[in-house]
Design a protein around this motif. Structure first.
Motif, PDB file in Angstrom:
ATOM      1  N   ALA A  14       5.560   1.707  -6.012  1.00 42.94           N
ATOM      2  CA  ALA A  14       5.724   3.038  -5.425  1.00 42.94           C
ATOM      3  C   ALA A  14       4.404   3.478  -4.803  1.00 42.94           C
ATOM      4  O   ALA A  14       3.355   3.385  -5.425  1.00 42.94           O
ATOM      5  CB  ALA A  14       6.173   4.019  -6.489  1.00 42.94           C
ATOM      6  N   GLY A  15       4.448   3.928  -3.570  1.00 46.73           N
ATOM      7  CA  GLY A  15       3.250   4.391  -2.882  1.00 46.73           C
ATOM      8  C   GLY A  15       2.449   3.309  -2.199  1.00 46.73           C
ATOM      9  O   GLY A  15       1.559   3.590  -1.429  1.00 46.73           O
ATOM     10  N   GLU A  16       2.746   2.050  -2.453  1.00 44.62           N
ATOM     11  CA  GLU A  16       2.021   0.946  -1.823  1.00 44.62           C
ATOM     12  C   GLU A  16       2.563   0.730  -0.406  1.00 44.62           C
ATOM     13  O   GLU A  16       3.759   0.786  -0.184  1.00 44.62           O
ATOM     14  CB  GLU A  16       2.205  -0.330  -2.643  1.00 44.62           C
ATOM     15  N   VAL A  17       1.671   0.516   0.544  1.00 44.35           N
ATOM     16  CA  VAL A  17       2.054   0.311   1.935  1.00 44.35           C
ATOM     17  C   VAL A  17       2.485  -1.139   2.134  1.00 44.35           C
ATOM     18  O   VAL A  17       1.782  -2.058   1.721  1.00 44.35           O
ATOM     19  CB  VAL A  17       0.888   0.659   2.882  1.00 44.35           C
ATOM     20  N   THR A  18       3.639  -1.317   2.752  1.00 47.11           N
ATOM     21  CA  THR A  18       4.142  -2.653   3.056  1.00 47.11           C
ATOM     22  C   THR A  18       4.488  -2.712   4.541  1.00 47.11           C
ATOM     23  O   THR A  18       5.265  -1.890   5.023  1.00 47.11           O
ATOM     24  CB  THR A  18       5.410  -2.981   2.239  1.00 47.11           C
ATOM     25  N   TYR A  19       3.891  -3.670   5.228  1.00 47.07           N
ATOM     26  CA  TYR A  19       4.159  -3.845   6.662  1.00 47.07           C
ATOM     27  C   TYR A  19       5.050  -5.058   6.862  1.00 47.07           C
ATOM     28  O   TYR A  19       4.892  -6.072   6.190  1.00 47.07           O
ATOM     29  CB  TYR A  19       2.850  -4.046   7.425  1.00 47.07           C
ATOM     30  N   ASP A  41      -2.641   0.376   9.479  1.00 47.68           N
ATOM     31  CA  ASP A  41      -1.861   0.339  10.717  1.00 47.68           C
ATOM     32  C   ASP A  41      -2.574  -0.485  11.781  1.00 47.68           C
ATOM     33  O   ASP A  41      -1.945  -1.266  12.506  1.00 47.68           O
ATOM     34  CB  ASP A  41      -1.638   1.750  11.267  1.00 47.68           C
ATOM     35  N   ASP A  42      -3.882  -0.312  11.909  1.00 51.54           N
ATOM     36  CA  ASP A  42      -4.638  -1.059  12.923  1.00 51.54           C
ATOM     37  C   ASP A  42      -4.580  -2.564  12.675  1.00 51.54           C
ATOM     38  O   ASP A  42      -4.428  -3.352  13.615  1.00 51.54           O
ATOM     39  CB  ASP A  42      -6.094  -0.591  12.983  1.00 51.54           C
ATOM     40  N   GLU A  43      -4.701  -2.969  11.419  1.00 51.19           N
ATOM     41  CA  GLU A  43      -4.586  -4.396  11.093  1.00 51.19           C
ATOM     42  C   GLU A  43      -3.174  -4.901  11.381  1.00 51.19           C
ATOM     43  O   GLU A  43      -2.999  -6.027  11.846  1.00 51.19           O
ATOM     44  CB  GLU A  43      -4.931  -4.645   9.626  1.00 51.19           C
ATOM     45  N   ALA A  44      -2.169  -4.078  11.131  1.00 53.38           N
ATOM     46  CA  ALA A  44      -0.784  -4.470  11.406  1.00 53.38           C
ATOM     47  C   ALA A  44      -0.565  -4.655  12.903  1.00 53.38           C
ATOM     48  O   ALA A  44       0.085  -5.612  13.335  1.00 53.38           O
ATOM     49  CB  ALA A  44       0.179  -3.425  10.849  1.00 53.38           C
ATOM     50  N   ARG A  45      -1.137  -3.750  13.712  1.00 54.35           N
ATOM     51  CA  ARG A  45      -1.026  -3.887  15.180  1.00 54.35           C
ATOM     52  C   ARG A  45      -1.694  -5.182  15.655  1.00 54.35           C
ATOM     53  O   ARG A  45      -1.147  -5.911  16.475  1.00 54.35           O
ATOM     54  CB  ARG A  45      -1.687  -2.703  15.872  1.00 54.35           C
ATOM     55  N   GLN A  46      -2.889  -5.438  15.145  1.00 59.00           N
ATOM     56  CA  GLN A  46      -3.614  -6.646  15.545  1.00 59.00           C
ATOM     57  C   GLN A  46      -2.841  -7.906  15.150  1.00 59.00           C
ATOM     58  O   GLN A  46      -2.749  -8.860  15.916  1.00 59.00           O
ATOM     59  CB  GLN A  46      -5.013  -6.665  14.926  1.00 59.00           C
ATOM     60  N   GLU A  58       8.292  -6.444  16.658  1.00 64.17           N
ATOM     61  CA  GLU A  58       8.168  -5.068  16.196  1.00 64.17           C
ATOM     62  C   GLU A  58       7.461  -5.090  14.853  1.00 64.17           C
ATOM     63  O   GLU A  58       7.775  -5.916  14.002  1.00 64.17           O
ATOM     64  CB  GLU A  58       9.532  -4.396  16.037  1.00 64.17           C
ATOM     65  N   VAL A  59       6.509  -4.171  14.678  1.00 64.66           N
ATOM     66  CA  VAL A  59       5.780  -4.036  13.420  1.00 64.66           C
ATOM     67  C   VAL A  59       6.179  -2.694  12.810  1.00 64.66           C
ATOM     68  O   VAL A  59       6.121  -1.657  13.475  1.00 64.66           O
ATOM     69  CB  VAL A  59       4.259  -4.095  13.652  1.00 64.66           C
ATOM     70  N   TRP A  60       6.594  -2.738  11.543  1.00 62.46           N
ATOM     71  CA  TRP A  60       7.067  -1.548  10.832  1.00 62.46           C
ATOM     72  C   TRP A  60       6.360  -1.404   9.500  1.00 62.46           C
ATOM     73  O   TRP A  60       6.019  -2.405   8.859  1.00 62.46           O
ATOM     74  CB  TRP A  60       8.563  -1.658  10.550  1.00 62.46           C
ATOM     75  N   GLU A  61       6.195  -0.156   9.084  1.00 60.98           N
ATOM     76  CA  GLU A  61       5.779   0.173   7.725  1.00 60.98           C
ATOM     77  C   GLU A  61       6.928   0.996   7.168  1.00 60.98           C
ATOM     78  O   GLU A  61       7.119   2.156   7.536  1.00 60.98           O
ATOM     79  CB  GLU A  61       4.472   0.983   7.729  1.00 60.98           C
ATOM     80  N   ARG A  62       7.740   0.367   6.340  1.00 65.81           N
ATOM     81  CA  ARG A  62       8.981   0.953   5.828  1.00 65.81           C
ATOM     82  C   ARG A  62       9.845   1.407   6.996  1.00 65.81           C
ATOM     83  O   ARG A  62      10.257   0.593   7.795  1.00 65.81           O
ATOM     84  CB  ARG A  62       8.706   2.035   4.805  1.00 65.81           C
ATOM     85  N   SER A  63      10.143   2.708   7.154  1.00 67.06           N
ATOM     86  CA  SER A  63      11.013   3.178   8.237  1.00 67.06           C
ATOM     87  C   SER A  63      10.232   3.689   9.449  1.00 67.06           C
ATOM     88  O   SER A  63      10.814   4.259  10.366  1.00 67.06           O
ATOM     89  CB  SER A  63      11.940   4.284   7.722  1.00 67.06           C
TER      90      SER A  63
END
Length: 79
Positions: A14-19, A41-46, A58-63
């Motif tokens: 819970a609360g952990e970011v998942t890309y 988010d920046d690392e996910a974009r890269q 497409e890169v998503w973090e949950r919804s």
């Protein structure tokens, strides 16, 4: 580029970011989805930018959509 995708990650706490990265086929339908091993988010974009080839990404973090990258055409080699 190795190590960007994580195939064996357990469900996030819970609360952990998942890309996640979604690989899109020619019709725009999802062909494959993988978890990204990044923290921001920046690392996910890269990471998404590095994974683009003949597929859209497409890169998503949950919804929440982080970024959409159109497919790159493969270079045509004559010879």
């Amino acid at each position: 580029m190795s190590g960007l995708l994580d195939y064996d990650t357990p469900a996030a706490s819970a609360g952990e970011v998942t890309y996640r990265v979604f690989f899109l086929g020619p019709s725009g339908a999802v062909q494959r989805a993988d978890i990204l091993r990044v923290l921001t988010d920046d690392e996910a974009r890269q990471a998404g930018r590095c994974l683009v080839n003949g597929y859209g990404i497409e890169v998503w973090e949950r919804s929440r959509m982080i970024e959409r990258f159109p497919p790159r055409a493969a270079p045509y080699l004559e010879g």
